[in-house]
Design an enzyme around this catalytic site. Structure first.
Site, short mmCIF file in Angstrom:
data_model
loop_
_atom_site.label_atom_id
_atom_site.label_comp_id
_atom_site.label_asym_id
_atom_site.label_seq_id
_atom_site.Cartn_x
_atom_site.Cartn_y
_atom_site.Cartn_z
N HIS A 35 0.84 -1.20 0.00
CA HIS A 35 0.00 0.00 0.00
C HIS A 35 0.87 1.24 0.00
CE1 HIS A 35 -2.89 3.01 1.88
NE2 HIS A 35 -3.47 2.63 0.77
N GLU B 229 -0.13 5.08 0.13
CA GLU B 229 -0.98 6.27 0.20
C GLU B 229 -0.08 7.49 0.10
OE1 GLU B 229 -3.29 9.00 -0.10
OE2 GLU B 229 -4.38 7.12 0.23
N GLU C 119 -16.18 1.88 1.26
CA GLU C 119 -15.74 2.60 2.45
C GLU C 119 -16.77 3.63 2.91
OE1 GLU C 119 -12.76 5.94 0.64
OE2 GLU C 119 -12.28 3.85 0.24
#
Length: 673
Positions: free
Chosen positions: A377, A379, A478
């Protein structure tokens, strides 16, 4: 995957027209569509008909450049026609073999400005739509030019309904769709989908968006939609050097919503696969991850006593994945930079330094021993410059540890992305478009695939760069954790005919704890459990997440079996029926296998659908494993009621799908003989 051509048919009817030609026409292969291009009053225009029905009334063409007036065109020249009918293979996808059957018309526009003196326009017509793009091949090498206007236009005739949301919102593409009279469209993101009183459905989009700003469509209140490109901070739309071609402007044309959903025009207008060996280093699959627990505030992205991305917690997810047949575990919050206001301070992220309680090497070794890969990941907080500086080291770190997939994120308000010169950029201007493709290309060198969240919209580049496996680019799951309101039931009946026309979506389905202890309806998932299962068929992605907590799945192993069974790669896909915003039914055949899967989803209204099984092959019997809304199921009051049954069926049968309010049905058709 080596590109295979199974059928080729090329007609090169190179017909050079008179330099003074004023109108040229071409028909689609099955003669369903006809497109004509002409010069009138100094403007280059095109128009499209489907039979006797006007699809696009005469509409402008061309670009304008800084330092020049808008060009006026005098004639069409160098007219060339051709046809092609080929079939190519995707390394993975919603359909393995894609037929590309089109007619092509190329013309040259003679303009009166230096940069538009010779403008090539290519039109490709398919029976289910068309695309066109510009070729400014006469601009001298090394000469910088600045595009200041895109005059591409789409003029509709008659009454239309539109499904859209306002472009340039600070949350990028994460908005709910609204249905309005199409004349009320102001500035819309694409795909922009319309339903006409004439029985036609249209969807406007673009293909092969490379080194050019993303196109929005600006309505004039009377049915005309003009290209609107996301600009640079100085107002320039696109900055180019020397000759260039633009992305394709596309229009899907069908007599049903299903016809739009099953079109492959966007893929066909992209260049062939640049990574012929990609199938050797990535396989589609399903994953779980340290993610939903953070959205539920059970753990945190940042360090501290509730840190989610710890070695121990990740190993727990790996154990779960291995036990139930998942090949990936996503981990967010492992790297330094999450503490404090990480969105405002994205330039503080490190993509090589882990928090002390996360041991990347130990975790990947443990996962490998269990047959489970780590999904990395990154971000960025929208700090593109910071990410780009670290990208090579970050990719090497993952590659050295056997991480073959990365989920990237760009959580920052659109219009506030700071570029290298301090300018503020839109999330899908030329600057961002360049960056996202650069990430994908650099990842490919390390045999890593990319799943982009907060992305530039999909325009079919997964054909050329298949390691760009999926994207977000809409309101996903989400929002069902903390949205106010969360996604309404109609959202899942709109996406297949809008956002999903662009390409795969990492929606992250599969929430089982829907009621969440009696949480208010507008603050939780607004669907039934059967709908959560159906999403695995309705929403295509070569990586599919089982998004809920492991303990919630183990409490409903009966329902969880469908998620375990459903594949993420398909031989073929068919949208069987649907009405935009009301319901959708999709069937897909597992790639390389005889099993089929079906997903049906409705909006807030209960409905009963009769679904013939004629899509199944003749002479074969199947066991239909049906996961349906149980007695009294209702997304508002009884969302988790589920009924599971089995029956033997053939293609001559018809199933009655009884969908509860906010409900759905998921079916595995297991081949018997």
């Amino acid at each position: 995957m080596k590109l295979k051509t199974f059928l080729m048919f090329g007609l090169s009817m190179s017909a050079i027209a008179s330099p003074a030609a004023a109108r040229e026409c071409v028909q689609s292969p099955g003669k369903l569509l006809e497109l004509c291009v002409s010069i009138e009053g100094g403007e280059a225009r095109y128009e499209v008909k489907r039979g006797d029905t006007v699809v696009i009334a005469p509409s402008r063409l061309g670009l304008a450049f800084a330092g020049e007036a808008d060009p006026r065109y005098a004639a069409l020249g160098d007219v060339r026609r051709s046809a092609s009918d080929t079939t190519w293979e995707q390394p993975w996808g919603e359909q393995r073999l894609i037929r590309d059957n089109h007619s092509e018309l190329k013309v040259t526009l003679a303009g009166d400005t230096p940069l538009s003196k010779t403008v090539g326009v290519t039109f490709r017509l398919f029976d289910d739509g068309f695309g066109f793009r510009y070729d400014y091949g006469a601009i001298p090498a090394g000469q910088p030019v600045a595009v200041t206007a895109d005059h591409s236009q789409f003029r509709t005739v008659g009454a239309w309904q539109a499904w859209w949301y306002e472009g340039l919102g600070q949350e990028r593409d994460e908005y709910l769709y609204k249905q309005t009279d199409a004349r009320r469209v102001t500035l819309a993101e694409t795909p922009l989908t319309l339903k006409g009183d004439n029985g036609l459905y249209l969807s406007f989009h673009e293909a092969a968006l490379v080194d050019f700003p993303s196109m929005l469509l600006e309505g004039d209140g009377a049915g005309t939609y003009n290209a609107w490109l996301m600009p640079w901070p100085d107002g320039t739309l696109a900055k180019k050097t020397g000759s260039f071609t633009t992305p394709w402007r596309t229009v899907l044309v069908g007599d049903s919503p299903a016809a739009l959903a099953d079109s492959r025009i966007t893929l066909n207008l992209n260049e062939p696969n640049m990574l012929p060996d990609v199938g050797k280093w990535f396989k589609p699959g399903k994953y779980v991850g340290v993610w939903w627990e953070m959205h539920l505030e059970k753990s945190t992205w940042g360090s501290g006593p509730k840190h989610g991305a710890t070695t121990a917690n990740v190993k727990r997810y790996i154990d779960f994945a291995a036990k139930y047949g998942f090949n990936g575990v996503l981990v967010e919050g492992w790297n330094k930079g999450w503490d404090g206001d990480w969105i405002a301070n994205g330039d503080k992220f490190s993509f090589t330094e882990a928090y002390p309680d996360f041991d990347l090497a130990a975790i990947t070794r443990y996962g490998k021993s269990k047959g489970v890969g780590l999904i990395g990941h990154h971000e960025t907080g929208g700090a593109i410059e910071n990410y780009a500086r670290q990208l090579d080291d970050a990719l090497k770190l993952y590659a050295d540890n056997g991480v073959a997939a990365i989920k990237t994120g760009y959580v920052r308000h659109s219009g506030t992305i700071v570029d290298g010169a301090g300018g503020l950029q839109w999330f899908a201007g030329q600057y961002a478009v360049r960056h996202h493709l650069d990430v994908v290309k650099r990842a490919a060198k390390h045999h890593i695939v990319i799943d982009t969240h907060e992305p530039v919209k999909d325009t079919g580049l997964r054909r050329t760069w298949p390691n760009w496996v999926s994207r977000e680019g809409a309101r996903g799951q989400e929002f069902n954790a903390w949205g106010n309101p969360t996604n309404p039931p109609e959202h899942m009946a709109i996406l297949p005919f809008t956002r999903l026309l662009a390409g795969p979506m990492d929606f992250t389905p599969g929430i089982f704890d829907i009621a969440r202890g009696g949480k208010e309806l507008m603050r939780r998932v607004q669907s039934t459990l059967a709908t959560q299962l159906a999403e695995y068929v309705v929403v295509y992605s070569p990586i599919q997440m089982a998004a809920d907590l492991p303990e919630n799945y183990e409490q409903r192993l009966d329902a969880f079996q469908f998620i375990r069974d459903v594949p993420a790669d398909w031989e073929t896909s068919k949208t069987l029926q649907g009405a935009i915003g009301d319901y959708v039914v999709v069937a897909r055949q597992q790639r390389g296998k005889g099993d089929w899967y079906l997903g049906a989803i409705t909006d807030e209204e209960a409905r009963t659908l009769e679904q013939p099984l004629a899509f199944l092959p003749a002479g074969r019997r199947f066991e239909a494993q049906i996961y349906a809304d149980g007695p009294g199921a209702d997304y508002r009051t009884n969302p988790e009621a589920l009924m599971i049954e089995k029956r033997n069926v053939t293609r001559s049968d018809t199933l009655t799908l009884s969908l509860a309010p906010g409900g759905g049905t998921a079916i595995r058709f297991r081949l018997l003989d």
